[in-house]
Design an enzyme around this catalytic site. Structure first.
Site, short mmCIF file in Angstrom:
data_model
loop_
_atom_site.label_atom_id
_atom_site.label_comp_id
_atom_site.label_asym_id
_atom_site.label_seq_id
_atom_site.Cartn_x
_atom_site.Cartn_y
_atom_site.Cartn_z
N GLN B 257 0.83 -1.21 0.00
CA GLN B 257 0.00 0.00 0.00
C GLN B 257 0.86 1.25 0.00
O GLN B 257 0.57 2.23 -0.69
CB GLN B 257 -0.92 -0.01 1.23
CG GLN B 257 -2.03 1.02 1.18
CD GLN B 257 -2.95 0.79 0.01
OE1 GLN B 257 -3.18 -0.34 -0.40
NE2 GLN B 257 -3.46 1.86 -0.57
N HIS B 260 2.10 3.24 -3.14
CA HIS B 260 1.16 3.98 -4.00
C HIS B 260 1.37 5.48 -3.94
O HIS B 260 1.27 6.17 -4.94
CB HIS B 260 -0.28 3.70 -3.57
CG HIS B 260 -0.91 2.56 -4.30
ND1 HIS B 260 -1.02 2.51 -5.66
CD2 HIS B 260 -1.46 1.41 -3.85
CE1 HIS B 260 -1.61 1.39 -6.02
NE2 HIS B 260 -1.88 0.69 -4.94
N GLU B 325 -10.25 1.04 3.32
CA GLU B 325 -10.46 0.62 1.93
C GLU B 325 -10.16 -0.88 1.81
O GLU B 325 -10.97 -1.65 1.36
CB GLU B 325 -9.50 1.44 1.06
CG GLU B 325 -9.57 1.19 -0.43
CD GLU B 325 -8.44 1.93 -1.16
OE1 GLU B 325 -7.47 2.36 -0.48
OE2 GLU B 325 -8.52 2.07 -2.39
N HIS B 326 -8.95 -1.27 2.23
CA HIS B 326 -8.55 -2.68 2.20
C HIS B 326 -8.39 -3.17 3.62
O HIS B 326 -7.63 -2.58 4.39
CB HIS B 326 -7.21 -2.85 1.48
CG HIS B 326 -7.16 -2.21 0.13
ND1 HIS B 326 -6.63 -0.96 -0.08
CD2 HIS B 326 -7.57 -2.65 -1.09
CE1 HIS B 326 -6.72 -0.64 -1.37
NE2 HIS B 326 -7.29 -1.66 -2.01
N ASP B 359 -6.64 -6.55 -6.29
CA ASP B 359 -6.30 -5.41 -7.16
C ASP B 359 -6.32 -5.82 -8.63
O ASP B 359 -6.65 -5.02 -9.50
CB ASP B 359 -4.88 -4.90 -6.84
CG ASP B 359 -4.81 -4.18 -5.50
OD1 ASP B 359 -5.87 -3.81 -4.98
OD2 ASP B 359 -3.69 -4.01 -4.98
N HIS B 418 -52.79 19.51 -6.12
CA HIS B 418 -52.60 18.07 -6.10
C HIS B 418 -53.94 17.39 -5.82
O HIS B 418 -54.30 16.40 -6.47
CB HIS B 418 -51.58 17.67 -5.03
CG HIS B 418 -50.15 17.88 -5.43
ND1 HIS B 418 -49.63 19.12 -5.71
CD2 HIS B 418 -49.11 17.01 -5.59
CE1 HIS B 418 -48.36 19.00 -6.04
NE2 HIS B 418 -48.01 17.73 -5.97
#
Lengths: 427, 427
Positions: B257, B260, B325-326, B359, B418
């Protein structure tokens, strides 16, 4: 209402687009004001909310939280006939929305398993407008899908009236739906409070509900920090009708949209020039009898329009380009045409399903994408209160089999630490 | 990596929150720049895009559109082994995403009928980053669900390299997925072009895909005029591990990770103080061997953290608050713990399912809510490329039966037009 004859136009869609330009609503001043309000609420929390109510709404309240006893009392005191209607409407909404759940699925091959797990969002906030339009139907349409999804905590926020109280029908509807966390506050401040929290209000993960320009701009600004339902623009109805349609019914339906808002659009698309003329006349006659005659008149003047087209396919072409929030098929066999509908929020079928059937009672949701956004948004639903988690499992055996492919892919992207995460397991 | 012992903390979640504060990414200058870019593209269209490429990317191209022949050629020339991997990955993604369709439902009671109609969004745009990170996996993860949903038109836009060309692997992946409408442009200008159109690029209804700060801010700004997938922040992995976990594997996964982005977070939550120390050491050792050592080192320094907790329930409490996220469950029987997961994007189960499995290859989507947004967002899916329309039908008989209730509801809300839309049908 203007009648626009499209029968001799070559590019009907470009004419339609031009005629239906509505004023952009987002103003720079609004944006700046809303930004300042959000900063104020983030910094001063409860104090900011109380001060804003005093300054803007001319109301002083002691507590931002509505007492649970007051909510219960409102429910007990509400007009009993109306309560029966509320209950039946709630049941219908529940029945419809129970069909809207993401399927949990499990692709289990033993050595490899992929699952989609579905869970409710834990805490959501509902913004319910007050002032001249405190609509209990809005409470039902937001709270019921949240409850069906299994949301644990629902916080409702709404501006108080001049006496510092919440409209009794709003409270009764909230109680009926099991919403007992209610706060006083309106506009952009209320949205900021839901998104970022104050001493009294615990922040939520998603904000739903309609509102004015300030509310919409605040929702746009907090989007990403929390989720929101959608960004709404001015609303509209589009009626597709032919020579057999009753001009009285069509006119009444157009006007039911027009009374909402000066920027609301009411549009008729018809294959019959004769009907076009009759509807125009009827609209003018019926307008005078309405209680909201001023708003409806302006809406009709601004955005009331009748398109005359060559044939029914062209009518649907126009409708799909406009992607109306409400589409009424005032046609004898409406189900014959349903495949022609590509972009629309909700379709009302046949002469005896005017829009209010769906606004209040049938069970589908009345929060519907407006201003052409039905090209990409959907009506509010149970799905909006659920979220999905992917679950991935590979056994050692499976990873051994696939590892070289995954390593190749990672290296092709230059992400060598990704490749290493696999390789280290086999060193 | 810092080790933070939570075992004697009273309020562990507030410590977790404090330790994990990441820098707010949105800067005022970015906002202003992006606003100007959007205005420029709206006004000058193709010319603006070409000028921006010349000024910012130092590239002059003749046409914004990539020739179909070039796309095909890239596919034909791609490394054959890699093509096999791409194909298998695509098949896996397809299989998984075919489970993700909204159910069309039809509550037909004869006199009353409510239906949910599901249709694909007609036209979507995919933003695929270029520069140092042209990832063909991003093409698969966005294009496959769109295709599975039945989207008719997919426009891909990506910044060209220094030679004015698109990375060959991107083109090959696009061809494989059936995407043959590809445009050259990057950053906020590309997002504006997709949202509002230019002479060459027809506007889309929804924009998906990752990007830098400028891309994210542009997506925020066009949101509402078109739909977007989600707003992403910096990414993260959280590993839950106990004394039986292998520190080498855990460290490698944290680093995958970290490579990145300097703002990526890698977090270990463990019940074992012993493992905490070993992982820290392993991270330091393995770091040196990485090709992206600079980025990974900064990420680990900035947002690498190890929490030591009392027991496994506390570990999940921390994880649900972070909503990663993960999420990797580096535990012996990971399926025993799955009910404890409330907030997470994707869960990787057991010691042989490191993040890259998802991934690149397993079939679930790798576009996953980041920075805690898994509390309200879900991974990208087939649902994101579909929309729903509600269909409501009442017969004359049914409306006759229900009319008084609907009229009562409308009048309670003061919307008399209405009520009239119903009443006129029975005059």
């Amino acid at each position: 209402m203007n009648i626009v004859d499209l029968r001799n136009e070559k590019n009907i869609l470009s004419v339609v687009k031009e005629k239906l330009q509505r004023h952009g609503n987002k103003l720079n001043e609004v944006e700046k004001l809303v930004e300042n309000i959000i900063i104020d609420v983030k910094e001063n929390k409860d104090k900011a909310l109380l001060r804003m109510m005093k300054d803007f709404d001319k109301v002083e309240v002691e507590s931002l939280k509505v007492d649970k006893e007051d909510i219960k009392k409102a429910y007990e005191n509400v007009d009993k006939d109306f309560l029966e209607v509320l209950k039946e409407s709630k049941d219908n909404i529940e029945k419809y929305h129970k069909n809207q759940k993401y399927s949990h699925f499990d692709m289990d091959e033993g050595r490899k398993r992929l699952t989609q797990k579905v869970t409710p969002i834990e805490r959501v906030g509902l913004y319910i407008p007050g002032g001249k339009s405190p609509y209990p139907s809005t409470v039902l349409m937001n709270a019921v899908p949240a409850k069906v999804a299994g949301v644990k905590e629902i916080a409702l926020i709404t501006p108080p009236n001049k006496e510092g109280k919440v409209n009794e029908n709003i409270l009764a509807a909230a109680y009926l739906c099991g919403v007992d966390e209610i706060y006083l506050s309106g506009g952009a401040g209320a949205i900021a409070a839901l998104a970022y929290g104050t001493e009294t209000i615990k922040p939520v993960y998603k904000i739903c509900g309609p509102g004015n320009l300030f509310v919409a701009e605040a929702k746009r600004k907090v989007y990403g920090d929390v989720d929101i339902d959608m960004l709404a623009g001015p609303s509209e109805v589009l009626v597709i009708a032919d020579e057999k349609s009753d001009p009285k019914f069509v006119a009444a339906d157009l006007l039911s949209q027009a009374e909402h808002d000066e920027n609301a659009a009411c549009i008729l698309v018809t294959t019959s020039e004769d009907l076009a003329g009759k509807v125009k006349e009827e609209v003018n006659n019926q307008l005078k009898e309405l209680s909201k005659v001023d708003i409806a008149t302006k809406s009709v003047e601004n955005y009331g329009i009748i398109f005359v087209v060559d044939n029914i396919d062209e009518a649907f072409e126009v409708s799909n380009e406009i992607a109306p929030e409400h589409l009424e098929l005032s046609l004898e066999e409406p189900f014959d045409y349903i495949d022609k509908v590509q972009n629309a929020g909700t379709v009302f079928m046949g002469e005896y399903t005017p829009e209010p059937v769906g606004d209040y009672f049938a069970g589908s949701n009345h929060t519907i994408p407006t201003s052409g956004k039905a090209k990409f948004y959907s009506p509010l639903s149970t799905y909006d209160f659920l979220k999905r988690t992917s679950i991935v499992y590979y056994s050692k055996e499976e990873l051994t089999k696939q590892k070289d492919k995954i390593i190749k892919f990672a290296n092709k992207e230059g992400l060598t630490a990704h490749a290493k995460a696999i390789e280290r397991r086999f060193e």
